[in-house]
Write an enzyme that holds these catalytic residues in place. Structure first.
Site, PDB file in Angstrom:
ATOM      1  N   ASP A   8       0.915  -1.020   0.037  1.00  0.00           N
ATOM      2  CA  ASP A   8       0.100   0.068  -0.021  1.00  0.00           C
ATOM      3  C   ASP A   8       0.947   1.215   0.031  1.00  0.00           C
ATOM      4  OD1 ASP A   8      -2.207   1.382   0.046  1.00  0.00           O
ATOM      5  OD2 ASP A   8      -3.140   0.628   1.864  1.00  0.00           O
ATOM      6  N   GLU A  10      -0.158   4.397   1.670  1.00  0.00           N
ATOM      7  CA  GLU A  10      -0.066   5.574   2.855  1.00  0.00           C
ATOM      8  C   GLU A  10       0.768   5.339   4.033  1.00  0.00           C
ATOM      9  OE1 GLU A  10      -4.359   5.527   0.805  1.00  0.00           O
ATOM     10  OE2 GLU A  10      -2.816   3.930   1.450  1.00  0.00           O
ATOM     11  N   HIS A 104      -1.718   1.260   6.535  1.00  0.00           N
ATOM     12  CA  HIS A 104      -2.236   2.550   7.527  1.00  0.00           C
ATOM     13  C   HIS A 104      -3.290   1.773   8.239  1.00  0.00           C
ATOM     14  CE1 HIS A 104      -6.026   2.374   4.930  1.00  0.00           C
ATOM     15  NE2 HIS A 104      -4.957   2.295   3.725  1.00  0.00           N
ATOM     16  N   HIS A 115      -8.137   5.310   6.519  1.00  0.00           N
ATOM     17  CA  HIS A 115      -9.215   5.077   6.066  1.00  0.00           C
ATOM     18  C   HIS A 115      -9.398   3.466   5.814  1.00  0.00           C
ATOM     19  CE1 HIS A 115      -6.583   5.056   2.832  1.00  0.00           C
ATOM     20  NE2 HIS A 115      -7.273   4.244   2.271  1.00  0.00           N
ATOM     21  N   GLU A 134      -8.108  -2.703   6.593  1.00  0.00           N
ATOM     22  CA  GLU A 134      -7.481  -3.281   5.590  1.00  0.00           C
ATOM     23  C   GLU A 134      -6.404  -4.301   6.417  1.00  0.00           C
ATOM     24  OE1 GLU A 134      -5.814  -0.413   2.694  1.00  0.00           O
ATOM     25  OE2 GLU A 134      -7.632   0.781   3.045  1.00  0.00           O
TER      26      GLU A 134
END
Length: 276
Positions: A8, A10, A104, A115, A134
């Site tokens: 990912d 972030e 994140h 998020h 996630e």
């Protein structure tokens, strides 16, 4: 040893703002190279531990963030979308371990760029009544495939979330959240060295046997939009708990793939930028 890296953006070293991680952002081109450097550190660690194959799934946003020629030559890249298994595309029982790079914290937590999958479109998620984002959903899905998550990198809040979900996972904090768009940063070289050393050390040790979520699991999602929830009720097996919250029961990883369908429906109904 076959290693799978889900990457990912972030939670990558040095990145704190939407302009760092979204195509068209003023610092996105720098951000994607920073992402490659964190991934490369994990690849180097895996190779040092004896990995014979390393698969990297570009799991952020458009899934075309990693510049192929910037990646370590030992990495095999999965790039582009759609991907039926989203952030875990290509993961299977033939893999020995999963490494999560640049992850994140979930929606509602005060982590950097926090998020759950779709910016503010998803307000909350639960797996069997337990708050999940996630990180938790990736770990549970990998466990259902028989593959343990062994290392996660991201900000300190992401690391704490992973530890709370599965304390056998080694975490590497590359930055420390001050707010949703602010962080105290580890020097880049120090952070990459920490990633490489953590991966090499963890893969050199005995790998844990994953503990799958009991079946059937219940995945519950609260959307910002009642329209999304209402539309999803047209999918067999989806029920509602209130006007904005839907639920489905089933076995992972199938439930994870179904959630991907939900997101594609939501994306077709909304056109809002994340991190608003």
């Amino acid at each position: 040893m076959r290693i799978y890296i889900t990457a990912d953006m972030e939670g990558v070293t040095g990145l704190v703002d939407a302009d760092d991680v979204q195509p068209g952002g003023r610092d996105y081109e720098r951000g994607r190279l920073m992402m490659a450097e964190d991934v490369n550190a994990a690849v180097r660690g895996a190779v040092a531990a004896g990995a014979t194959e390393v698969t990297v799934n570009d799991a952020h946003g458009p899934m075309r963030n990693l510049v192929p020629e910037a990646l370590h030559p030992a990495a095999r890249l999965l790039r582009g979308k759609p991907k039926q298994m989203l952030m875990l595309e290509g993961l299977g029982p033939e893999h020995d371990a999963v490494i999560c790079v640049g992850y994140h914290a979930r929606a509602g937590e005060l982590g950097v760029l926090s998020h759950s999958f779709m910016g503010h479109e998803i307000e909350d998620m639960w797996l069997d009544g337990r708050p999940v984002g996630e990180i938790g959903l990736a770990q549970a899905t990998a466990a259902a495939l028989g593959v343990p998550v062994v290392v996660l990198t991201g900000d300190d809040r992401a690391c704490a979330e992973m530890t709370a979900w599965d304390d056998s996972v080694t975490t590497v904090a590359v930055k420390y959240a001050r707010d949703r768009f602010a962080a105290g940063l580890r020097p880049s070289d120090e952070a990459r060295t920490a990633i490489e050393e953590a991966v090499a050390s963890r893969l050199a040790a005995p790998l844990p046997a994953p503990s799958p979520t009991p079946e059937p699991a219940a995945l519950t999602v609260r959307w910002q939009s009642a329209s999304v929830a209402s539309t999803l009720l047209g999918i067999p097996g989806v029920t509602s708990t209130d006007a904005r919250t839907v639920q489905a029961r089933g076995a992972l990883p199938g439930l994870y793939r179904l959630f991907g369908v939900w997101m594609r429906v939501a994306a077709s109904l909304t056109n809002q930028q994340p991190y608003c």
